[in-house]
Design a protein around this motif. Structure first.
Motif, PDB file in Angstrom:
ATOM      1  N   ILE A   4       0.710  -1.197   0.004  1.00 50.40           N
ATOM      2  CA  ILE A   4       0.052   0.200   0.105  1.00 50.40           C
ATOM      3  C   ILE A   4       0.993   1.303  -0.110  1.00 50.40           C
ATOM      4  O   ILE A   4       1.675   1.306   0.867  1.00 50.40           O
ATOM      5  CB  ILE A   4      -0.893  -0.004   1.291  1.00 50.40           C
ATOM      6  CG1 ILE A   4      -1.801  -1.042   1.398  1.00 50.40           C
ATOM      7  CG2 ILE A   4      -1.872   1.207   1.169  1.00 50.40           C
ATOM      8  CD1 ILE A   4      -2.359  -1.341   2.670  1.00 50.40           C
ATOM      9  N   THR A   5       0.585   2.148  -1.205  1.00 58.74           N
ATOM     10  CA  THR A   5       1.534   3.279  -1.024  1.00 58.74           C
ATOM     11  C   THR A   5       1.112   4.340  -0.114  1.00 58.74           C
ATOM     12  O   THR A   5      -0.448   4.522  -0.175  1.00 58.74           O
ATOM     13  CB  THR A   5       1.515   3.854  -2.631  1.00 58.74           C
ATOM     14  OG1 THR A   5       1.926   2.530  -3.354  1.00 58.74           O
ATOM     15  CG2 THR A   5       2.522   5.120  -2.583  1.00 58.74           C
ATOM     16  N   ILE A   6       1.697   4.946   0.811  1.00 52.41           N
ATOM     17  CA  ILE A   6       1.266   5.889   1.800  1.00 52.41           C
ATOM     18  C   ILE A   6       1.821   7.251   1.298  1.00 52.41           C
ATOM     19  O   ILE A   6       0.980   8.248   1.199  1.00 52.41           O
ATOM     20  CB  ILE A   6       1.687   5.680   3.226  1.00 52.41           C
ATOM     21  CG1 ILE A   6       1.489   4.041   3.250  1.00 52.41           C
ATOM     22  CG2 ILE A   6       1.232   6.632   4.221  1.00 52.41           C
ATOM     23  CD1 ILE A   6       0.008   3.957   3.610  1.00 52.41           C
ATOM     24  N   GLU A   7       3.078   7.365   1.236  1.00 48.01           N
ATOM     25  CA  GLU A   7       3.731   8.902   0.788  1.00 48.01           C
ATOM     26  C   GLU A   7       2.948  10.024   1.706  1.00 48.01           C
ATOM     27  O   GLU A   7       2.656  11.030   1.123  1.00 48.01           O
ATOM     28  CB  GLU A   7       3.350   9.152  -0.776  1.00 48.01           C
ATOM     29  CG  GLU A   7       4.511   8.134  -1.264  1.00 48.01           C
ATOM     30  CD  GLU A   7       4.604   8.557  -2.806  1.00 48.01           C
ATOM     31  OE1 GLU A   7       3.845   9.342  -3.361  1.00 48.01           O
ATOM     32  OE2 GLU A   7       5.120   7.840  -3.420  1.00 48.01           O
ATOM     33  N   ARG A   8       3.137   9.905   2.974  1.00 46.44           N
ATOM     34  CA  ARG A   8       2.614  10.861   3.843  1.00 46.44           C
ATOM     35  C   ARG A   8       3.395  11.189   5.046  1.00 46.44           C
ATOM     36  O   ARG A   8       4.234  10.373   5.452  1.00 46.44           O
ATOM     37  CB  ARG A   8       1.299  10.345   4.712  1.00 46.44           C
ATOM     38  CG  ARG A   8       0.208  10.521   3.811  1.00 46.44           C
ATOM     39  CD  ARG A   8      -0.844   9.803   4.538  1.00 46.44           C
ATOM     40  NE  ARG A   8      -1.652  10.532   5.766  1.00 46.44           N
ATOM     41  CZ  ARG A   8      -2.698  10.127   6.462  1.00 46.44           C
ATOM     42  NH1 ARG A   8      -3.179   8.896   6.292  1.00 46.44           N
ATOM     43  NH2 ARG A   8      -2.791  10.728   7.680  1.00 46.44           N
ATOM     44  N   LYS A   9       3.647  12.382   5.357  1.00 49.06           N
ATOM     45  CA  LYS A   9       4.655  12.909   6.202  1.00 49.06           C
ATOM     46  C   LYS A   9       4.265  12.508   7.647  1.00 49.06           C
ATOM     47  O   LYS A   9       3.098  12.782   8.010  1.00 49.06           O
ATOM     48  CB  LYS A   9       4.685  14.561   6.370  1.00 49.06           C
ATOM     49  CG  LYS A   9       5.436  14.817   5.053  1.00 49.06           C
ATOM     50  CD  LYS A   9       5.497  16.725   5.275  1.00 49.06           C
ATOM     51  CE  LYS A   9       6.495  17.197   4.390  1.00 49.06           C
ATOM     52  NZ  LYS A   9       6.295  18.687   4.172  1.00 49.06           N
ATOM     53  N   VAL A  10       5.245  12.043   8.316  1.00 46.67           N
ATOM     54  CA  VAL A  10       5.046  11.508   9.713  1.00 46.67           C
ATOM     55  C   VAL A  10       4.007  12.547  10.592  1.00 46.67           C
ATOM     56  O   VAL A  10       3.268  12.239  11.372  1.00 46.67           O
ATOM     57  CB  VAL A  10       6.204  10.923  10.267  1.00 46.67           C
ATOM     58  CG1 VAL A  10       5.937  10.309  11.681  1.00 46.67           C
ATOM     59  CG2 VAL A  10       6.428   9.438   9.436  1.00 46.67           C
ATOM     60  N   LEU A  11       4.662  13.869  10.497  1.00 47.61           N
ATOM     61  CA  LEU A  11       4.342  14.947  11.305  1.00 47.61           C
ATOM     62  C   LEU A  11       3.118  15.715  10.727  1.00 47.61           C
ATOM     63  O   LEU A  11       3.088  16.755  10.831  1.00 47.61           O
ATOM     64  CB  LEU A  11       5.518  15.684  11.763  1.00 47.61           C
ATOM     65  CG  LEU A  11       6.521  14.834  12.564  1.00 47.61           C
ATOM     66  CD1 LEU A  11       7.887  15.855  12.890  1.00 47.61           C
ATOM     67  CD2 LEU A  11       5.968  14.315  13.671  1.00 47.61           C
ATOM     68  N   GLU A  12       2.413  15.201   9.767  1.00 44.34           N
ATOM     69  CA  GLU A  12       1.688  16.043   9.092  1.00 44.34           C
ATOM     70  C   GLU A  12       0.346  16.564   9.882  1.00 44.34           C
ATOM     71  O   GLU A  12       0.252  17.700   9.561  1.00 44.34           O
ATOM     72  CB  GLU A  12       1.054  15.365   7.713  1.00 44.34           C
ATOM     73  CG  GLU A  12       0.182  13.904   8.271  1.00 44.34           C
ATOM     74  CD  GLU A  12      -0.543  13.074   6.996  1.00 44.34           C
ATOM     75  OE1 GLU A  12      -0.193  13.441   5.962  1.00 44.34           O
ATOM     76  OE2 GLU A  12      -1.448  12.552   7.444  1.00 44.34           O
TER      77      GLU A  12
ATOM     78  N   LEU B 102      10.823  12.820   6.492  1.00 47.64           N
ATOM     79  CA  LEU B 102      10.283  12.129   7.626  1.00 47.64           C
ATOM     80  C   LEU B 102       9.033  11.758   7.166  1.00 47.64           C
ATOM     81  O   LEU B 102       7.978  12.044   7.395  1.00 47.64           O
ATOM     82  CB  LEU B 102      10.308  12.719   9.215  1.00 47.64           C
ATOM     83  CG  LEU B 102       9.839  11.810  10.125  1.00 47.64           C
ATOM     84  CD1 LEU B 102      10.541  10.561  10.036  1.00 47.64           C
ATOM     85  CD2 LEU B 102       9.993  12.637  11.374  1.00 47.64           C
ATOM     86  N   GLN B 103       8.923  10.471   6.268  1.00 46.56           N
ATOM     87  CA  GLN B 103       7.810  10.204   5.666  1.00 46.56           C
ATOM     88  C   GLN B 103       7.587   8.826   5.591  1.00 46.56           C
ATOM     89  O   GLN B 103       8.510   8.195   5.217  1.00 46.56           O
ATOM     90  CB  GLN B 103       7.722  10.740   4.301  1.00 46.56           C
ATOM     91  CG  GLN B 103       6.840  10.567   3.178  1.00 46.56           C
ATOM     92  CD  GLN B 103       6.684  11.826   1.922  1.00 46.56           C
ATOM     93  OE1 GLN B 103       6.801  12.656   1.943  1.00 46.56           O
ATOM     94  NE2 GLN B 103       6.648  10.584   0.844  1.00 46.56           N
ATOM     95  N   ILE B 104       6.272   8.270   5.651  1.00 49.32           N
ATOM     96  CA  ILE B 104       5.971   6.896   5.263  1.00 49.32           C
ATOM     97  C   ILE B 104       5.717   6.776   3.856  1.00 49.32           C
ATOM     98  O   ILE B 104       5.002   7.309   3.585  1.00 49.32           O
ATOM     99  CB  ILE B 104       4.467   6.473   6.062  1.00 49.32           C
ATOM    100  CG1 ILE B 104       4.722   6.609   7.800  1.00 49.32           C
ATOM    101  CG2 ILE B 104       4.357   5.031   5.836  1.00 49.32           C
ATOM    102  CD1 ILE B 104       3.611   6.262   8.487  1.00 49.32           C
ATOM    103  N   GLU B 105       6.515   5.781   3.044  1.00 50.07           N
ATOM    104  CA  GLU B 105       6.412   5.682   1.953  1.00 50.07           C
ATOM    105  C   GLU B 105       5.261   4.357   1.628  1.00 50.07           C
ATOM    106  O   GLU B 105       4.581   4.859   0.844  1.00 50.07           O
ATOM    107  CB  GLU B 105       7.743   5.140   1.391  1.00 50.07           C
ATOM    108  CG  GLU B 105       8.824   6.187   0.974  1.00 50.07           C
ATOM    109  CD  GLU B 105       8.437   7.314   0.189  1.00 50.07           C
ATOM    110  OE1 GLU B 105       8.073   8.477   0.841  1.00 50.07           O
ATOM    111  OE2 GLU B 105       8.226   7.009  -1.075  1.00 50.07           O
ATOM    112  N   ILE B 107       3.282   0.609   2.949  1.00 54.30           N
ATOM    113  CA  ILE B 107       3.098  -0.711   4.021  1.00 54.30           C
ATOM    114  C   ILE B 107       3.126  -1.890   3.191  1.00 54.30           C
ATOM    115  O   ILE B 107       2.324  -1.737   2.298  1.00 54.30           O
ATOM    116  CB  ILE B 107       2.060  -0.482   4.724  1.00 54.30           C
ATOM    117  CG1 ILE B 107       1.734   1.262   5.405  1.00 54.30           C
ATOM    118  CG2 ILE B 107       1.632  -1.359   5.769  1.00 54.30           C
ATOM    119  CD1 ILE B 107       0.623   1.666   6.131  1.00 54.30           C
TER     120      ILE B 107
END
Lengths: 216, 111
Positions: A4-12, B102-105, B107
């Motif tokens: 599953i592609t996420i590509e979201r900033k952890v601290l968004e 700092l990013q989740i690519e 899962i």
């Protein structure tokens, strides 16, 4: 296996709330800066001098961040400006939701400048946007002249450097020219002030910078 | 620890509760300037998922180097940690283009 592609900033989530804070403060014409340093560099002492210097000229408010106690808020409150204490109970940095809650406790319509004094730490606070306009980093001469090289992210992200405790220069192993050179190597755009809270040196020109920024 | 919590919050938004035991890895991009210590983040993450349906999930950290483009000569430089000038013309007037990530690519789930 599936991916599953996420590509979201952890601290968004933090960044979203920081942007809401920034918009709210700008709409109310409050110039906000985030004051960061190691523990013991003199952030609170600089603030006490700053408040005394400016409180008859502009309307200041302060948010104090500490791991424990409201001692710093008590110190600032004695100088007669509104202050809100955030106690992180172990947390090593402030984040945008904490600032949102603190802003709600202040009458920001009635402020020109808001100072956020972060938890003493030169690492994590570099990553957490609070909604401030600029970061101001304080380093004291007792910490040595190589500190900017050891914590480049913070010095890179800051707009202003205050070198505090300059009255101690004759007694400590710190070459101020070397310190300035190291800081500018990390961030050539840094504006630099040299202060002493014992002698009061440099406080006036630092306060002049605040007035200048607040009137923009 | 708060970074690890944020990672799990995002994972929960993308994975149905019944699929959590299938999560094998979480791929994370971490810039060298992000202030993250990989071992600490891995430790915090493993502590948070211990005894939960996500306990098989591994955090895989891809380190992203610091790079910048020079505003004077347009050279793209890969920078060593803490060195901020162009490798070609040595100008310090540079713009960072990577290193703060700092990013989740993605899962990955086992079938």
């Amino acid at each position: 296996m599936s991916v599953i592609t996420i590509e979201r900033k952890v601290l968004e989530k933090n960044d979203e709330i920081a942007n809401i804070n920034r918009t709210l403060l700008k709409e109310n014409r409050v110039f906000t800066f985030n004051l960061v340093s190691s523990p013991g560099s003199g952030k609170t002492s600089i603030l006490e001098h700053t408040v005394d210097h400016l409180k008859d000229k502009i309307k200041l408010g302060v948010i104090e961040g500490d791991v424990q106690t409201d001692l710093d808020a008590q110190r600032i409150a004695r100088h007669g400006v509104p202050v809100v204490q955030i106690v992180t109970r172990g947390g090593c940095h402030l984040d945008a939701p904490l600032i949102r809650d603190a802003i709600n406790k202040l009458d920001i319509r009635n402020l020109d400048v808001l100072v956020i004094e972060n938890v003493g730490n030169l690492v994590c606070p570099a990553n957490y946007d609070l909604g401030e306009e600029v970061k101001v980093v304080v380093i004291s001469t007792t910490e040595g002249d190589d500190k900017p090289l050891k914590y480049p992210a913070m010095f890179r992200n800051a707009s202003v450097l205050i070198i505090n405790k300059i009255d101690l220069l004759p007694y400590v192993n710190c070459n101020i020219q070397e310190l300035i050179k190291n800081a500018l190597q990390i961030n050539p755009k840094l504006e630099i002030f040299e202060t002493s809270c014992t002698s009061g040196a440099g406080i006036e020109s630092w306060c002049g910078w605040i007035i200048n920024r607040a009137s923009k | 620890m708060s970074v690890a919590k944020n990672i799990l919050d995002i994972v929960h938004e993308h994975i149905r509760p019944e699929d959590e035991t299938k999560v094998s890895s979480i791929i994370l991009k971490v810039g060298e300037l992000s202030g993250i210590v990989n071992e600490s983040l891995e430790f915090c993450f493993s502590t948070l998922v211990h005894n939960t349906p996500l306990n098989k999930a591994k955090l895989i950290i891809q380190t992203i180097p610091i790079s910048a483009v020079c505003n004077s000569c347009n050279q793209i430089s890969q920078l060593e940690y803490g060195v901020f000038f162009c490798e070609k013309c040595h100008s310090s007037d540079i713009k960072l283009i990577s290193g703060n990530e700092l990013q989740i690519e993605q899962i990955e789930l086992e079938d």
